[in-house]
Scaffold this active site. Structure first.
Site, short mmCIF file in Angstrom:
data_model
loop_
_atom_site.label_atom_id
_atom_site.label_comp_id
_atom_site.label_asym_id
_atom_site.label_seq_id
_atom_site.Cartn_x
_atom_site.Cartn_y
_atom_site.Cartn_z
N LYS A 105 0.86 -1.36 0.01
CA LYS A 105 0.14 -0.04 -0.14
C LYS A 105 0.93 1.27 -0.09
O LYS A 105 1.34 1.55 0.91
CB LYS A 105 -0.89 0.30 1.22
CG LYS A 105 -1.83 -1.35 1.18
CD LYS A 105 -2.64 -1.39 2.51
CE LYS A 105 -3.37 -2.64 2.68
NZ LYS A 105 -4.03 -2.62 3.94
N GLY A 133 -7.24 -4.01 2.63
CA GLY A 133 -8.34 -3.98 3.68
C GLY A 133 -7.77 -4.03 4.74
O GLY A 133 -6.51 -3.93 5.31
N LYS A 188 -4.18 6.13 4.03
CA LYS A 188 -4.60 5.73 5.45
C LYS A 188 -3.41 5.62 6.37
O LYS A 188 -3.22 5.88 7.78
CB LYS A 188 -5.48 4.71 5.71
CG LYS A 188 -5.12 3.42 5.04
CD LYS A 188 -4.11 2.47 6.02
CE LYS A 188 -3.61 1.53 5.14
NZ LYS A 188 -2.57 0.52 6.40
N ARG A 252 2.63 -0.73 12.16
CA ARG A 252 3.97 -0.16 12.24
C ARG A 252 4.06 1.47 12.16
O ARG A 252 4.64 2.20 12.54
CB ARG A 252 4.92 -0.68 11.25
CG ARG A 252 4.52 -0.60 9.70
CD ARG A 252 5.22 -1.40 8.68
NE ARG A 252 5.07 -2.76 9.04
CZ ARG A 252 5.45 -4.09 8.10
NH1 ARG A 252 6.26 -3.69 6.96
NH2 ARG A 252 5.01 -5.17 8.26
#
Length: 335
Positions: A105, A133, A188, A252
Site C-alpha cells: 500500500k 483491507g 490511511k 507499524r
C-alpha cells in the site's frame, strides 16, 4: 492452481500460509538467505511471525525465477519502493495470462504513480488486482476472522482472486474502483502515523477520533479529485483500514508515529520499528498529489513538515486546531 508469493515479510508469509492451508500449490520467495534457511529448517518466520508454524505443504525458495515458474497467480508482497525493481527483474519472464496480485500500500515518490500504474508499464497485458483491507498479518496468520477486498478493473480477475483467498476465516469482497482502493490503502498510513504521534504525545480518545475522522475527509477529497468513487472510502479499504491501522498495536505506522510523538527523531523511530513504514514516503507523495490536484490536505501537509522539515509536533497540533472556521461537510460529501 499454482501460486507464487514474492516477499517473505509478515503479510506475504501470512497469505502464503492461508493458501497452503487451502491445499493450493503455493511457493514463497524469501530474498534473505539466512531467513530462508531458518524458515526452511524450522518452518517458522522468526523475524516477522515467530509464533506461527507454517504448513509443511508450503514450498520455500531463495530463487526468484523458481518462484515465478509456471504460476497462475503471482502475489507481489514487497514494499512500494521495491516494486519497480521487481518488475524489471520479472520483465520477459512471465506469461501474459498470469494474474498479478499486489498487497503493498503506497505511492511511488518520484513518479506519484500507484502500484498498478508501475506494474502496467512492464506488464500491460496482465490482469492486475489490488488486495487491500483492514487485515493485519499477525491476525490473519492465526485465523482471526478478517475481511479484505480484491479490486480490479477486470471483474473476472477480481472474482478469481476472491475465490483464491476466500475461506471460513478470510472473507473477500470484490470492487471495481481500483483507483479508490489503492489510494485509500496508501493514504490511511499517513493518518495512522499522525494518530501515533497523538498517542506518543499522550493525547486521548477525543483527539484521536477527531484526527481519524478529519483524516478520512481529506483522503476522500483527494480521491474524488482524482476520479475515485466516494463510496470506496466508506468501505473496508477506506474507513475499515483506517480504523485498524490507527488503533492497532500491530500497526507499524502508528507505532512509528508514537515514537516520534515521544520525542524520537524520525530516523530513530523508523529504525526502532525495524520494518518498512510505508506512511513515511507516502506522506511526501501525497503532499505532491494534493498540490497537483489542488486539494486541501492540512493533516498530510502538517505531517510532512514534522517528518521532512523538523517541525515541532505540539506547535503543529496547535496550528491545526486554530485553522479558520468552516462547515464540517464542505468538500467531503459535497462540493
Amino acid at each position: 492452481m499454482r501460486v507464487g508469493v514474492i516477499g517473505g515479510g509478515s503479510w506475504g508469509t501470512a497469505l502464503a500460509r492461508e493458501l497452503a492451508n487451502k491445499n493450493i500449490d503455493t511457493k514463497i520467495y524469501i530474498r534473505n538467505k539466512d531467513q530462508y534457511e531458518t524458515m526452511k529448517e524450522y518452518h517458522i518466520n522468526k523475524r516477522y511471525l515467530a509464533d506461527v508454524i507454517l504448513p509443511e505443504s508450503l514450498k520455500l525458495t531463495n530463487d526468484l525465477d523458481e518462484c515465478i515458474l509456471d504460476k497462475d497467480f503471482l502475489i507481489l508482497a514487497v514494499p512500494t519502493s521495491s516494486v519497480r525493481s521487481l518488475m524489471e527483474n520479472l520483465s520477459g519472464k512471465i506469461s501474459k495470462d498470469v494474474i498479478l496480485v499486489n498487497v503493498a500500500k503506497g505511492i511511488e515518490v518520484k513518479t506519484l504513480k500507484r502500484i498498478s500504474e508501475i506494474v502496467s508499464e512492464f506488464f500491460p497485458e496482465n490482469k492486475f488486482v489490488a488486495l487491500s483491507g483492514p487485515t493485519h498479518a499477525e491476525e490473519v496468520a492465526i485465523d482471526f476472522p478478517s475481511t479484505i477486498v480484491a479490486a480490479s478493473e477486470n471483474l473476472e480477475a477480481a472474482e478469481k482472486t476472491q475465490n483464491l483467498f476466500m475461506s471460513d476465516t478470510l472473507r473477500v469482497y470484490t470492487n471495481d474502483d481500483l483507483l479508490g482502493v489503492e489510494l485509500a490503502g496508501a493514504l490511511k498510513n499517513i493518518i495512522a502515523l499522525a494518530n501515533g504521534i497523538l498517542v506518543g504525545l499522550g493525547y486521548g480518545d477525543n483527539s484521536r477520533a477527531a484526527l481519524m475522522t478529519r483524516g478520512l475527509a481529506e483522503i476522500t477529497r483527494l480521491g474524488k479529485a482524482m476520479g475515485a468513487q466516494e463510496a470506496t472510502f466508506l468501505g473496508l479499504t477506506g474507513v475499515g483500514d483506517l480504523i485498524v491501522t490507527c488503533t492497532s498495536e500491530h500497526s507499524r505506522n502508528r507505532t512509528c508515529g508514537k515514537y516520534i510523538g515521544q520525542g524520537m527523531k524520525v530516523e530513530e523511530a523508523i529504525e526502532k520499528v525495524g520494518m518498512v513504514v510505508e506512511g513515511i514516503k507516502t506522506t511526501a507523495s501525497t503532499v505532491e498529489l494534493a498540490k497537483k490536484y489542488k486539494v486541501d490536505m492540512p493533516i498530510a501537509t502538517a505531517l510532512y513538515e514534522v517528518i521532512y522539515e523538523g517541525a515541532d509536533v505540539k506547535d503543529i497540533v496547535t496550528r491545526l486546531m486554530s485553522r479558520s472556521k468552516k462547515h464540517e461537510i464542505d468538500g467531503y460529501f459535497r462540493g
